[in-house]
Scaffold this motif. Structure first.
Motif, PDB file in Angstrom:
ATOM      1  N   ARG A  38       0.862  -1.183   0.000  1.00  0.00           N
ATOM      2  CA  ARG A  38       0.000   0.000   0.000  1.00  0.00           C
ATOM      3  C   ARG A  38       0.899   1.233   0.000  1.00  0.00           C
ATOM      4  NH1 ARG A  38      -1.468  -2.714   5.048  1.00  0.00           N
ATOM      5  NH2 ARG A  38      -0.178  -1.877   6.689  1.00  0.00           N
ATOM      6  N   ALA A  39       0.332   2.372  -0.284  1.00  0.00           N
ATOM      7  CA  ALA A  39       1.120   3.591  -0.483  1.00  0.00           C
ATOM      8  C   ALA A  39       1.997   3.950   0.700  1.00  0.00           C
ATOM      9  CB  ALA A  39       0.189   4.754  -0.826  1.00  0.00           C
ATOM     10  N   THR A  40       1.577   3.645   1.912  1.00  0.00           N
ATOM     11  CA  THR A  40       2.343   4.028   3.098  1.00  0.00           C
ATOM     12  C   THR A  40       3.444   3.027   3.439  1.00  0.00           C
ATOM     13  OG1 THR A  40       0.740   2.902   4.512  1.00  0.00           O
ATOM     14  CG2 THR A  40       0.395   5.268   4.126  1.00  0.00           C
ATOM     15  N   GLU A  41       3.543   1.969   2.680  1.00  0.00           N
ATOM     16  CA  GLU A  41       4.482   0.886   2.983  1.00  0.00           C
ATOM     17  C   GLU A  41       5.680   0.943   2.038  1.00  0.00           C
ATOM     18  OE1 GLU A  41       5.808  -1.398   5.353  1.00  0.00           O
ATOM     19  OE2 GLU A  41       3.658  -1.400   5.699  1.00  0.00           O
ATOM     20  N   PRO A  42       6.926   0.958   2.569  1.00  0.00           N
ATOM     21  CA  PRO A  42       8.105   0.977   1.688  1.00  0.00           C
ATOM     22  C   PRO A  42       8.267  -0.313   0.861  1.00  0.00           C
ATOM     23  CG  PRO A  42       8.749   1.323   3.999  1.00  0.00           C
ATOM     24  CD  PRO A  42       7.281   1.067   3.975  1.00  0.00           C
ATOM     25  N   ILE A  43       7.793  -1.441   1.385  1.00  0.00           N
ATOM     26  CA  ILE A  43       7.924  -2.705   0.657  1.00  0.00           C
ATOM     27  C   ILE A  43       6.774  -2.800  -0.348  1.00  0.00           C
ATOM     28  CG2 ILE A  43       8.000  -5.218   0.830  1.00  0.00           C
ATOM     29  CD1 ILE A  43       9.025  -4.852   3.717  1.00  0.00           C
ATOM     30  N   GLN A  44       7.135  -2.856  -1.616  1.00  0.00           N
ATOM     31  CA  GLN A  44       6.162  -2.939  -2.702  1.00  0.00           C
ATOM     32  C   GLN A  44       6.515  -4.117  -3.597  1.00  0.00           C
ATOM     33  OE1 GLN A  44       3.423  -0.840  -3.161  1.00  0.00           O
ATOM     34  NE2 GLN A  44       3.975  -0.014  -1.162  1.00  0.00           N
ATOM     35  N   SER A  45       5.528  -4.654  -4.264  1.00  0.00           N
ATOM     36  CA  SER A  45       5.746  -5.756  -5.180  1.00  0.00           C
ATOM     37  C   SER A  45       6.538  -5.296  -6.402  1.00  0.00           C
ATOM     38  CB  SER A  45       4.396  -6.327  -5.631  1.00  0.00           C
ATOM     39  OG  SER A  45       4.569  -7.515  -6.366  1.00  0.00           O
ATOM     40  N   GLY A  46       7.490  -6.120  -6.816  1.00  0.00           N
ATOM     41  CA  GLY A  46       8.276  -5.828  -8.008  1.00  0.00           C
ATOM     42  C   GLY A  46       9.523  -5.004  -7.774  1.00  0.00           C
ATOM     43  N   LEU A  47       9.788  -4.593  -6.540  1.00  0.00           N
ATOM     44  CA  LEU A  47      10.994  -3.819  -6.239  1.00  0.00           C
ATOM     45  C   LEU A  47      12.115  -4.750  -5.797  1.00  0.00           C
ATOM     46  CD1 LEU A  47       9.518  -0.765  -4.283  1.00  0.00           C
ATOM     47  CD2 LEU A  47      10.046  -0.959  -6.726  1.00  0.00           C
ATOM     48  N   VAL A  48      13.351  -4.292  -5.976  1.00  0.00           N
ATOM     49  CA  VAL A  48      14.533  -5.069  -5.592  1.00  0.00           C
ATOM     50  C   VAL A  48      15.119  -4.486  -4.314  1.00  0.00           C
ATOM     51  CG1 VAL A  48      16.868  -5.760  -6.286  1.00  0.00           C
ATOM     52  CG2 VAL A  48      15.016  -5.713  -7.984  1.00  0.00           C
ATOM     53  N   PHE A  49      15.408  -5.382  -3.358  1.00  0.00           N
ATOM     54  CA  PHE A  49      15.937  -4.981  -2.053  1.00  0.00           C
ATOM     55  C   PHE A  49      17.132  -5.839  -1.671  1.00  0.00           C
ATOM     56  CE2 PHE A  49      11.418  -3.977  -1.866  1.00  0.00           C
ATOM     57  CZ  PHE A  49      11.400  -2.718  -1.296  1.00  0.00           C
ATOM     58  N   THR A  50      17.995  -5.267  -0.828  1.00  0.00           N
ATOM     59  CA  THR A  50      18.876  -6.083  -0.004  1.00  0.00           C
ATOM     60  C   THR A  50      18.168  -6.142   1.347  1.00  0.00           C
ATOM     61  OG1 THR A  50      20.187  -4.133   0.592  1.00  0.00           O
ATOM     62  CG2 THR A  50      21.065  -5.548  -1.153  1.00  0.00           C
ATOM     63  N   ILE A  51      18.223  -7.305   1.984  1.00  0.00           N
ATOM     64  CA  ILE A  51      17.510  -7.509   3.240  1.00  0.00           C
ATOM     65  C   ILE A  51      18.558  -7.660   4.336  1.00  0.00           C
ATOM     66  CG2 ILE A  51      15.796  -8.895   4.451  1.00  0.00           C
ATOM     67  CD1 ILE A  51      14.866  -9.879   1.623  1.00  0.00           C
ATOM     68  N   HIS A  52      18.609  -6.672   5.236  1.00  0.00           N
ATOM     69  CA  HIS A  52      19.644  -6.565   6.262  1.00  0.00           C
ATOM     70  C   HIS A  52      19.147  -7.072   7.610  1.00  0.00           C
ATOM     71  CE1 HIS A  52      22.221  -3.604   3.966  1.00  0.00           C
ATOM     72  NE2 HIS A  52      21.102  -3.640   3.246  1.00  0.00           N
ATOM     73  N   ASN A  53      19.974  -7.849   8.292  1.00  0.00           N
ATOM     74  CA  ASN A  53      19.661  -8.232   9.663  1.00  0.00           C
ATOM     75  C   ASN A  53      19.908  -7.021  10.549  1.00  0.00           C
ATOM     76  OD1 ASN A  53      20.751  -9.388  12.484  1.00  0.00           O
ATOM     77  ND2 ASN A  53      19.168 -10.722  11.609  1.00  0.00           N
ATOM     78  N   VAL A  54      18.963  -6.697  11.414  1.00  0.00           N
ATOM     79  CA  VAL A  54      19.058  -5.490  12.236  1.00  0.00           C
ATOM     80  C   VAL A  54      20.231  -5.568  13.206  1.00  0.00           C
ATOM     81  CG1 VAL A  54      17.878  -4.117  14.010  1.00  0.00           C
ATOM     82  CG2 VAL A  54      16.632  -4.886  11.981  1.00  0.00           C
ATOM     83  N   LYS A  55      20.465  -6.706  13.818  1.00  0.00           N
ATOM     84  CA  LYS A  55      21.543  -6.807  14.807  1.00  0.00           C
ATOM     85  C   LYS A  55      22.916  -6.832  14.143  1.00  0.00           C
ATOM     86  CE  LYS A  55      23.401  -9.248  18.724  1.00  0.00           C
ATOM     87  NZ  LYS A  55      23.472 -10.490  19.458  1.00  0.00           N
ATOM     88  N   ALA A  56      23.115  -7.699  13.165  1.00  0.00           N
ATOM     89  CA  ALA A  56      24.443  -7.914  12.587  1.00  0.00           C
ATOM     90  C   ALA A  56      24.751  -7.005  11.404  1.00  0.00           C
ATOM     91  CB  ALA A  56      24.576  -9.370  12.135  1.00  0.00           C
ATOM     92  N   ASP A  57      23.729  -6.456  10.760  1.00  0.00           N
ATOM     93  CA  ASP A  57      23.834  -5.684   9.523  1.00  0.00           C
ATOM     94  C   ASP A  57      24.447  -6.495   8.388  1.00  0.00           C
ATOM     95  OD1 ASP A  57      23.071  -3.400   8.124  1.00  0.00           O
ATOM     96  OD2 ASP A  57      25.123  -2.623   8.163  1.00  0.00           O
ATOM     97  N   THR A  58      24.408  -7.828   8.495  1.00  0.00           N
ATOM     98  CA  THR A  58      24.719  -8.656   7.337  1.00  0.00           C
ATOM     99  C   THR A  58      23.446  -8.753   6.502  1.00  0.00           C
ATOM    100  OG1 THR A  58      24.204 -10.667   8.598  1.00  0.00           O
ATOM    101  CG2 THR A  58      26.540  -9.998   8.480  1.00  0.00           C
ATOM    102  N   VAL A  59      23.582  -9.193   5.259  1.00  0.00           N
ATOM    103  CA  VAL A  59      22.427  -9.257   4.371  1.00  0.00           C
ATOM    104  C   VAL A  59      22.121 -10.701   3.988  1.00  0.00           C
ATOM    105  CG1 VAL A  59      22.824  -6.937   3.460  1.00  0.00           C
ATOM    106  CG2 VAL A  59      23.803  -8.905   2.270  1.00  0.00           C
ATOM    107  N   VAL A  60      20.890 -10.936   3.544  1.00  0.00           N
ATOM    108  CA  VAL A  60      20.481 -12.251   3.058  1.00  0.00           C
ATOM    109  C   VAL A  60      21.245 -12.514   1.766  1.00  0.00           C
ATOM    110  CG1 VAL A  60      18.550 -13.649   2.256  1.00  0.00           C
ATOM    111  CG2 VAL A  60      18.215 -12.018   4.130  1.00  0.00           C
ATOM    112  N   ASP A  61      22.036 -13.590   1.777  1.00  0.00           N
ATOM    113  CA  ASP A  61      22.988 -13.872   0.702  1.00  0.00           C
ATOM    114  C   ASP A  61      22.757 -15.291   0.171  1.00  0.00           C
ATOM    115  OD1 ASP A  61      26.054 -13.021  -0.246  1.00  0.00           O
ATOM    116  OD2 ASP A  61      25.820 -15.189   0.005  1.00  0.00           O
ATOM    117  N   LEU A  62      22.608 -15.400  -1.139  1.00  0.00           N
ATOM    118  CA  LEU A  62      22.546 -16.705  -1.798  1.00  0.00           C
ATOM    119  C   LEU A  62      23.982 -17.106  -2.107  1.00  0.00           C
ATOM    120  CD1 LEU A  62      21.161 -19.079  -3.233  1.00  0.00           C
ATOM    121  CD2 LEU A  62      20.890 -17.583  -5.231  1.00  0.00           C
ATOM    122  N   SER A  63      24.435 -18.219  -1.542  1.00  0.00           N
ATOM    123  CA  SER A  63      25.821 -18.653  -1.681  1.00  0.00           C
ATOM    124  C   SER A  63      26.227 -18.765  -3.139  1.00  0.00           C
ATOM    125  CB  SER A  63      26.013 -20.009  -1.002  1.00  0.00           C
ATOM    126  OG  SER A  63      27.290 -20.523  -1.307  1.00  0.00           O
ATOM    127  N   ALA A  64      27.321 -18.100  -3.496  1.00  0.00           N
ATOM    128  CA  ALA A  64      27.869 -18.220  -4.849  1.00  0.00           C
ATOM    129  C   ALA A  64      28.510 -19.590  -5.045  1.00  0.00           C
ATOM    130  CB  ALA A  64      28.883 -17.107  -5.106  1.00  0.00           C
TER     131      ALA A  64
END
Length: 188
Positions: A38-64
């Motif tokens: 919805r308009a008030t929500e930053p997460i929208q369908s079709g957008l690209v994000f990095t997803i950060h863990n709040v505590k560690a600030d590491t990101v969700v990573d697909l192993s190469a």
């Protein structure tokens, strides 16, 4: 006498089942913090994000290394750390920009289940964290298990991301950052 005891046991069993269902299903206040596009929500369908863990600030990573394992990793700007959010009308899917595979898990959603990727989408529910509404929790639908960075959120690259029962640990909360790849390249 035997009939009375049997009836009493059955009533107790049904009461236990009702209690179990009540624990799994979200309450009304939780439903109000569920994330929909919805308009008030930053997460929208079709957008690209990095997803950060709040505590560690590491990101969700697909192993190469195997294009299957999901871990927390230091931000490096790679496409294997970028996820397209897709709203299905009922839940969210996360699709890897690198491979086109979907974030999911194998087997039953429970404590310690590792996140992985698959060719078919897995449904996820995104909820605002009740302590800090700008952070998010990502649940397997109709469960109380959500994403959890292993080791209570160690900032060590390669720590697995698993499912675990929700509790107040901030290592179970996540931030969605849009366009991080472009920002990373500008810093080089």
């Amino acid at each position: 006498m035997l009939f009375t005891k049997l009836t009493s046991c059955l009533v107790s069993l049904f009461a236990l089942t009702a209690c179990t269902v009540a624990v799994v299903l979200p309450s009304r206040s939780e439903l109000e913090s569920r994330v929909y596009p919805r308009a008030t929500e930053p997460i929208q369908s079709g957008l690209v994000f990095t997803i950060h863990n709040v505590k560690a600030d590491t990101v969700v990573d697909l192993s190469a290394g195997d294009n299957k394992t999901i871990t927390g990793w230091s931000l490096n700007g790679g496409k294997n750390q970028q996820w397209t959010t897709i709203w299905t009308g009922e839940s969210w899917n996360f699709q890897s920009v690198e491979t086109g595979l979907y974030l999911g898990f194998t087997g039953t959603a429970g404590n310690g289940t590792n996140l992985t990727v698959a060719s078919t989408p897995t449904a996820w529910d995104i909820w605002h964290d009740t302590v800090n509404e700008t952070n998010y929790r990502i649940f397997a639908p109709n469960t109380t298990v959500n994403w959890d960075l292993w080791g209570y959120g160690d900032a060590i690259s390669g720590d697995p991301i698993t499912l675990w029962g929700a509790w107040s640990g901030i290592h179970q909360t996540w931030r969605f950052v849009q366009g991080m790849h472009s920002i990373y390249l500008l810093m080089l």
